[in-house]
Motif scaffolding. Structure first.
Motif, short mmCIF file in Angstrom:
data_model
loop_
_atom_site.label_atom_id
_atom_site.label_comp_id
_atom_site.label_asym_id
_atom_site.label_seq_id
_atom_site.Cartn_x
_atom_site.Cartn_y
_atom_site.Cartn_z
N GLN A 121 0.02 -7.58 -5.04
CA GLN A 121 -0.98 -6.50 -5.03
C GLN A 121 -0.31 -5.16 -4.78
O GLN A 121 0.49 -5.01 -3.85
N THR A 130 -1.63 -1.27 -4.10
CA THR A 130 -2.78 -0.40 -3.84
C THR A 130 -2.25 1.00 -3.62
O THR A 130 -1.42 1.23 -2.74
N LEU A 132 0.85 -1.19 0.00
CA LEU A 132 0.00 0.00 0.00
C LEU A 132 0.89 1.24 0.00
O LEU A 132 1.82 1.33 0.80
N THR A 143 -3.44 1.00 -9.20
CA THR A 143 -3.85 -0.07 -8.30
C THR A 143 -4.25 -1.31 -9.09
O THR A 143 -5.08 -1.24 -9.99
N SER A 161 -3.34 4.72 -2.66
CA SER A 161 -4.42 5.50 -2.05
C SER A 161 -4.32 6.96 -2.46
O SER A 161 -3.23 7.49 -2.64
#
Length: 122
Positions: A117, A119, A11, A90, A121
């Motif tokens: 993954q 991601t 993230l 993402t 934000s």
């Protein structure tokens, strides 16, 4: 045949950076063209970047100037340095390999990792 494993996902805030690694085993990765692809929920897998056996590179327009693909033959690893990340980056990112020439088409790659993954934000 070669096996590839991705790592480095996570993230990150928009504008940030991440580096993905594609580590190979079984054979030397530098005899393969290696590509990075990504797939967001509900979308098709799309080309991101690729590097061929002569270290030539190709990038999707959406990442050109922000992402850099490179290889370290001593570590048998290909990297994807991602900067200025945007929420639209993402996705699950996949590493893939194919003999010789690189390609933008995922169907032309023979060996795939499990994905990692990313991601971003806002």
């Amino acid at each position: 045949q070669v096996q590839v494993v991705e790592s480095g996902g996570g993230l990150v805030q928009a504008g940030g950076s991440l580096r993905l690694s594609c580590a190979a085993s079984g054979r030397a990765l530098h005899v393969y063209a290696t590509g990075w692809f990504r797939q967001a929920p509900g979308k098709e897998r799309e080309f991101v970047a690729t590097i061929n056996t002569s270290d030539g590179t190709d990038y999707a327009d959406s990442v050109k100037g922000r992402f850099t693909i490179s290889r370290d033959n001593a570590k048998n690893t290909v990297y994807l340095q991602m900067s200025s990340l945007k929420p639209e980056d993402t996705a699950v990112y996949y590493c893939a390999a194919r003999p010789l020439a690189f390609s933008r088409y995922p169907g032309q790659y023979d060996y795939w990792g499990q994905g990692t993954q990313i991601t971003v934000s806002s």
